[in-house]
Design a protein around this motif. Structure first.
Motif, PDB file in Angstrom:
ATOM      1  N   ILE A   1     -32.133  48.432  90.663  1.00 52.44           N
ATOM      2  CA  ILE A   1     -32.701  49.772  90.461  1.00 52.44           C
ATOM      3  C   ILE A   1     -32.499  50.162  89.007  1.00 52.44           C
ATOM      4  O   ILE A   1     -31.372  50.401  88.562  1.00 52.44           O
ATOM      5  CB  ILE A   1     -32.035  50.808  91.398  1.00 52.44           C
ATOM      6  N   GLY A   2     -33.592  50.177  88.240  1.00 50.97           N
ATOM      7  CA  GLY A   2     -33.559  50.663  86.866  1.00 50.97           C
ATOM      8  C   GLY A   2     -33.817  52.162  86.829  1.00 50.97           C
ATOM      9  O   GLY A   2     -34.720  52.669  87.506  1.00 50.97           O
ATOM     10  N   VAL A   3     -33.046  52.877  86.040  1.00 48.87           N
ATOM     11  CA  VAL A   3     -33.042  54.342  86.076  1.00 48.87           C
ATOM     12  C   VAL A   3     -33.549  54.894  84.743  1.00 48.87           C
ATOM     13  O   VAL A   3     -33.167  54.432  83.665  1.00 48.87           O
ATOM     14  CB  VAL A   3     -31.620  54.878  86.359  1.00 48.87           C
ATOM     15  N   LEU A   4     -34.425  55.894  84.837  1.00 46.60           N
ATOM     16  CA  LEU A   4     -34.851  56.722  83.715  1.00 46.60           C
ATOM     17  C   LEU A   4     -34.560  58.181  84.062  1.00 46.60           C
ATOM     18  O   LEU A   4     -34.617  58.574  85.228  1.00 46.60           O
ATOM     19  CB  LEU A   4     -36.345  56.539  83.420  1.00 46.60           C
ATOM     20  N   VAL A   5     -34.264  58.985  83.041  1.00 47.77           N
ATOM     21  CA  VAL A   5     -33.801  60.358  83.262  1.00 47.77           C
ATOM     22  C   VAL A   5     -34.853  61.343  82.776  1.00 47.77           C
ATOM     23  O   VAL A   5     -35.391  61.211  81.669  1.00 47.77           O
ATOM     24  CB  VAL A   5     -32.465  60.614  82.531  1.00 47.77           C
ATOM     25  N   ASP A   6     -35.154  62.322  83.638  1.00 47.07           N
ATOM     26  CA  ASP A   6     -35.998  63.464  83.279  1.00 47.07           C
ATOM     27  C   ASP A   6     -35.173  64.734  83.453  1.00 47.07           C
ATOM     28  O   ASP A   6     -34.586  64.963  84.519  1.00 47.07           O
ATOM     29  CB  ASP A   6     -37.240  63.544  84.182  1.00 47.07           C
ATOM     30  N   LYS A   7     -35.143  65.559  82.405  1.00 48.05           N
ATOM     31  CA  LYS A   7     -34.431  66.833  82.462  1.00 48.05           C
ATOM     32  C   LYS A   7     -35.452  67.965  82.478  1.00 48.05           C
ATOM     33  O   LYS A   7     -36.330  68.031  81.606  1.00 48.05           O
ATOM     34  CB  LYS A   7     -33.491  66.994  81.260  1.00 48.05           C
ATOM     35  N   LEU A   8     -35.335  68.837  83.457  1.00 56.83           N
ATOM     36  CA  LEU A   8     -36.243  69.964  83.617  1.00 56.83           C
ATOM     37  C   LEU A   8     -35.518  71.242  83.233  1.00 56.83           C
ATOM     38  O   LEU A   8     -34.409  71.506  83.708  1.00 56.83           O
ATOM     39  CB  LEU A   8     -36.738  70.059  85.062  1.00 56.83           C
TER      40      LEU A   8
ATOM     41  N   GLY B   1     -28.909  48.403  80.594  1.00 60.70           N
ATOM     42  CA  GLY B   1     -28.956  47.017  81.037  1.00 60.70           C
ATOM     43  C   GLY B   1     -28.143  46.778  82.288  1.00 60.70           C
ATOM     44  O   GLY B   1     -27.249  47.564  82.641  1.00 60.70           O
ATOM     45  N   THR B   2     -28.435  45.695  82.965  1.00 63.13           N
ATOM     46  CA  THR B   2     -27.802  45.391  84.246  1.00 63.13           C
ATOM     47  C   THR B   2     -26.304  45.187  84.110  1.00 63.13           C
ATOM     48  O   THR B   2     -25.525  45.623  84.971  1.00 63.13           O
ATOM     49  CB  THR B   2     -28.444  44.122  84.841  1.00 63.13           C
ATOM     50  N   GLU B   3     -25.847  44.553  83.046  1.00 60.40           N
ATOM     51  CA  GLU B   3     -24.429  44.233  82.924  1.00 60.40           C
ATOM     52  C   GLU B   3     -23.560  45.464  82.687  1.00 60.40           C
ATOM     53  O   GLU B   3     -22.330  45.386  82.799  1.00 60.40           O
ATOM     54  CB  GLU B   3     -24.211  43.223  81.797  1.00 60.40           C
ATOM     55  N   PHE B   4     -24.176  46.604  82.362  1.00 59.82           N
ATOM     56  CA  PHE B   4     -23.403  47.825  82.117  1.00 59.82           C
ATOM     57  C   PHE B   4     -23.563  48.850  83.242  1.00 59.82           C
ATOM     58  O   PHE B   4     -23.147  49.992  83.087  1.00 59.82           O
ATOM     59  CB  PHE B   4     -23.822  48.463  80.785  1.00 59.82           C
ATOM     60  N   GLY B   5     -24.138  48.444  84.344  1.00 57.51           N
ATOM     61  CA  GLY B   5     -24.358  49.356  85.450  1.00 57.51           C
ATOM     62  C   GLY B   5     -23.356  49.159  86.574  1.00 57.51           C
ATOM     63  O   GLY B   5     -22.265  48.594  86.394  1.00 57.51           O
ATOM     64  N   LEU B   6     -23.725  49.630  87.761  1.00 58.11           N
ATOM     65  CA  LEU B   6     -22.886  49.548  88.953  1.00 58.11           C
ATOM     66  C   LEU B   6     -23.406  48.424  89.845  1.00 58.11           C
ATOM     67  O   LEU B   6     -24.593  48.402  90.192  1.00 58.11           O
ATOM     68  CB  LEU B   6     -22.904  50.884  89.706  1.00 58.11           C
TER      69      LEU B   6
ATOM     70  N   ASN C   1     -27.741  46.599  92.410  1.00 51.87           N
ATOM     71  CA  ASN C   1     -27.525  46.685  90.964  1.00 51.87           C
ATOM     72  C   ASN C   1     -28.202  47.975  90.482  1.00 51.87           C
ATOM     73  O   ASN C   1     -29.426  48.121  90.596  1.00 51.87           O
ATOM     74  CB  ASN C   1     -28.125  45.485  90.226  1.00 51.87           C
ATOM     75  N   ILE C   2     -27.410  48.905  89.962  1.00 49.22           N
ATOM     76  CA  ILE C   2     -27.930  50.197  89.503  1.00 49.22           C
ATOM     77  C   ILE C   2     -27.563  50.334  88.030  1.00 49.22           C
ATOM     78  O   ILE C   2     -26.380  50.256  87.665  1.00 49.22           O
ATOM     79  CB  ILE C   2     -27.341  51.350  90.329  1.00 49.22           C
ATOM     80  N   TYR C   3     -28.559  50.583  87.180  1.00 52.56           N
ATOM     81  CA  TYR C   3     -28.319  50.581  85.731  1.00 52.56           C
ATOM     82  C   TYR C   3     -29.390  51.410  85.033  1.00 52.56           C
ATOM     83  O   TYR C   3     -30.455  51.702  85.592  1.00 52.56           O
ATOM     84  CB  TYR C   3     -28.346  49.138  85.194  1.00 52.56           C
ATOM     85  N   PHE C   4     -29.097  51.808  83.809  1.00 55.68           N
ATOM     86  CA  PHE C   4     -30.091  52.479  82.969  1.00 55.68           C
ATOM     87  C   PHE C   4     -31.011  51.445  82.352  1.00 55.68           C
ATOM     88  O   PHE C   4     -30.556  50.463  81.763  1.00 55.68           O
ATOM     89  CB  PHE C   4     -29.411  53.288  81.854  1.00 55.68           C
TER      90      PHE C   4
END
Length: 640
Positions: A344-351, A290-295, A496-499
């Motif tokens: 900027i909402g972020v999603l993670v991909d691990k290869l 969420g936005t409130e827990f990001g940078l 605003n950068i957050y998961f």
């Protein structure tokens, strides 16, 4: 003791050998094997025997062909890709932010003075040729222009193109500038950059479809030459400092400032600042999505102090990457526009790649034959670092200097017109070389483990017209301690950068054809076509060993017979008598009489009649003598 006797028996068995011929061995195999076809070859009549022989031969060839296909497929090291979704608390990524302009124009203006004047003259020549002709009395630094000029190429006649200097110097025999103006006022003319070697005998032309691209690339090349001669520390001081660029910072509920950022100098963008970066520091976790827990960041890019001809884009360049990786922000970054709030909402991909021999990847780059020029930053291996290090290495070997945009190994110099006059021509040839690119791509490998951050971007105007007055007043007071507004909408960027969520995807490689798959298919084909199993293969291996052993025995016997024939051929006297053979067998110290005999004398020298020998010993040639301990062991075994 029993173990010793058993081993002696085994050794004696090996000394005796199989004890039969090739034909007997084949008959025994066909009669006793568990494979179905060879049994029928022995048991059936002549016609069926031939039929079963052909069928067995056909199915054997078919099984070998199928085995070859399966083994070839297994050795191709194919992989299958699986996608899985997980959920856990995520470490916040490293965030790199850079200004679109590498330097403040007020601090580099004295270095670019001659170049800017020449650039203005070029633009006047392009936009108003008559006016520029009237102002031709202005003094310009011709050394910059003569080294790498811009030219006009008239290609309306493709077989005879006309090349004209932008200031009217015709290189094909025309010297009248007005004539060149008339020629190149049409759409058939295009602009190019002429790059020549030291003696000017070899030149190449870099063509452009637009004059905007041509003058931008030409100015960037000349600015690279100037900045390459400036010490690194001075370049850092001429770029934007963190305390002026980062106005506000908040990570979750914790305040932060420019001191929480790591500064690095990136030649394309000057001073860049990285949040949550380093090999030794522990990564900051994100409490919740969420936005409130990001940078949250508020930045001032100082657009009014941009270098006018070097930077045509205004905004902030940013990139999300792993904590221990070097940010190649020019290739992987995105822009955030000034006067807006960018979320900027972020999603993670691990290869996760398997590595050799399945995937040409590396864990830490230790087996890659390229020196990593980014190792001074103490970051992990990446293919971008390898490719740029490889290009810089080729640049040093071909041009005797390194390019300003890439790290430089110790003992080398950056390219510039003063020390390396033909570096631009060399750099252009190397940059366009397909062989160089293929060489570097072949030497560099992907990283086996990689993390990619997928971004969802949204923007809105910020601040709004109703609130911009008080927001700019507060920000100006905090940064400059001024009651006046020193900021403007053109220079403010909010991020605003957050998961978006804590779900992450893992894309993992696995072997498409493993050893179990190979053995299953090999056994299935062998059992289906010939009714065999692993025991049948062991039987076949045993027969091969017996074949080899019989061959060895035959070769040894042949060698012995050849030695005996040679010995008989070299013996001059008569063959030994039976009595001499018996005496030699019973008396190991016996020496036969080799003295020459007269034809008039009897068989013995003193005319003495020796007794007639008794019954000769039996013929032991068909028997095998065994050691005493082996005989005892055999007798004990029989008794048991």
């Amino acid at each position: 003791m029993h173990v010793k006797k058993y081993l002696l028996k085994c050794l004696h068995r090996l000394q005796k050998g199989p004890g039969y011929t090739y034909k007997e061995l084949l008959v025994w195999y066909c009669d006793n094997t568990n494979t179905h076809g060879p049994k029928r070859i022995i048991c059936e009549g002549p016609k069926k025997k031939a039929m079963w022989f052909l069928l067995t031969l056909l199915f054997t060839a078919l099984v070998c062909w199928q085995w070859g296909n399966f083994i070839r497929t297994y050795l191709s090291w194919e992989v299958s890709v699986s996608l899985s979704v997980g959920f856990k608390t995520m470490d916040f990524p490293a965030v790199t932010i850079c200004n679109a302009s590498p330097f403040k124009y007020s601090k580099v203006k004295h270095l670019l003075k001659d170049l800017d004047e020449l650039m203005e003259a070029v633009l006047e020549r392009i936009l108003a040729p008559e006016l520029s002709h009237a102002n031709a009395t202005r003094t310009l630094n011709s050394s910059i222009w003569n080294h790498t000029p811009l030219v006009l190429i008239d290609e309306r006649n493709p077989h005879h193109p006309v090349i004209l200097d932008l200031f009217g110097d015709n290189h094909n025999g025309l010297t009248n500038s007005s004539a060149s103006e008339k020629i190149c006022n049409a759409h058939g003319c295009k602009m190019a950059m002429r790059l020549c070697s030291l003696n000017g005998t070899q030149c190449t032309f870099r063509n452009f479809t637009s004059a905007t691209q041509a003058v931008t690339e030409w100015y960037s090349l000349q600015a690279t030459n100037i900045f390459a001669q400036v010490p690194h520390q001075e370049l850092v001081e001429m770029s934007y400092p963190g305390e002026q660029m980062i106005l506000a910072c908040l990570f979750g509920a914790e305040p932060c400032n420019y001191r929480n950022f790591t500064s690095i100098f990136y030649p394309h963008y000057g001073n860049c600042y990285i949040f949550n970066w380093g090999m030794t520091e522990k990564a900051l976790p994100s409490a919740n999505p969420g936005t409130e827990f990001g940078l949250k960041l508020i930045l001032d890019i100082g657009q009014e102090d941009y270098v006018p001809f070097l930077t045509s884009t205004a905004g902030v360049r940013l990139m999300l990457h792993e904590q221990r990786s070097y940010p190649f922000i020019r290739d992987e970054g995105i822009y955030a526009m000034s006067g807006t709030e960018t979320s900027i909402g972020v999603l993670v991909d691990k290869l996760q790649r398997m590595g050799e021999p399945y995937s040409p990847c590396t864990v830490n780059g230790s087996e890659v034959p390229v020196q990593n020029f980014y190792s001074d930053y103490n970051t992990t291996y990446s293919i971008q670092a390898c490719l740029r290090s490889c290009f810089q290495d080729h640049m040093i070997h071909s041009c005797k200097c390194g390019h300003y945009l890439y790290p430089l190994p110790r003992g080398e110099k950056y390219c510039n017109n003063r020390d390396f006059p033909d570096w631009a021509h060399c750099y252009s040839d190397l940059q366009m070389s397909v062989a160089q690119r293929e060489t570097c791509i072949g030497m560099c490998k992907e990283s086996c483990n990689d993390t990619q951050y997928k971004m969802t971007i949204s923007m809105a105007d910020w601040p709004s017209e109703a609130s911009e007055d008080w927001i700019f007043h507060v920000l100006s007071q905090e940064r400059d301690q001024s009651t006046n507004i020193t900021l403007s909408r053109k220079g403010i960027v909010k991020l605003n950068i957050y998961f978006q969520e804590f779900n992450y995807r893992t894309i993992e490689e696995s072997a498409a054809n493993n050893l179990v798959w190979l053995l299953s298919n090999l056994g299935g084909q062998f059992g289906f076509w010939m009714g065999g199993s692993v025991l049948c293969l062991i039987e076949f291996g045993e027969i091969i060993i017996d074949f080899v052993w019989i061959t060895i025995i035959n070769l040894v016997a042949l060698a012995k017979s050849l030695r005996q024939r040679r010995a008989q051929a070299s013996y001059s006297g008569p063959p030994p008598t039976v009595a001499e053979l018996v005496e030699a067998h019973t008396n190991f110290g016996f020496q036969p009489d080799t003295a020459p005999r007269s034809p008039n004398t009897g068989p013995y020298p003193n005319e003495q009649a020796l007794p007639i020998p008794g019954t000769p010993p039996p013929n032991y040639d068909s028997l095998r003598l065994q050691p005493l301990d082996v005989i005892e062991s055999d007798s004990e075994g029989d008794a048991i």
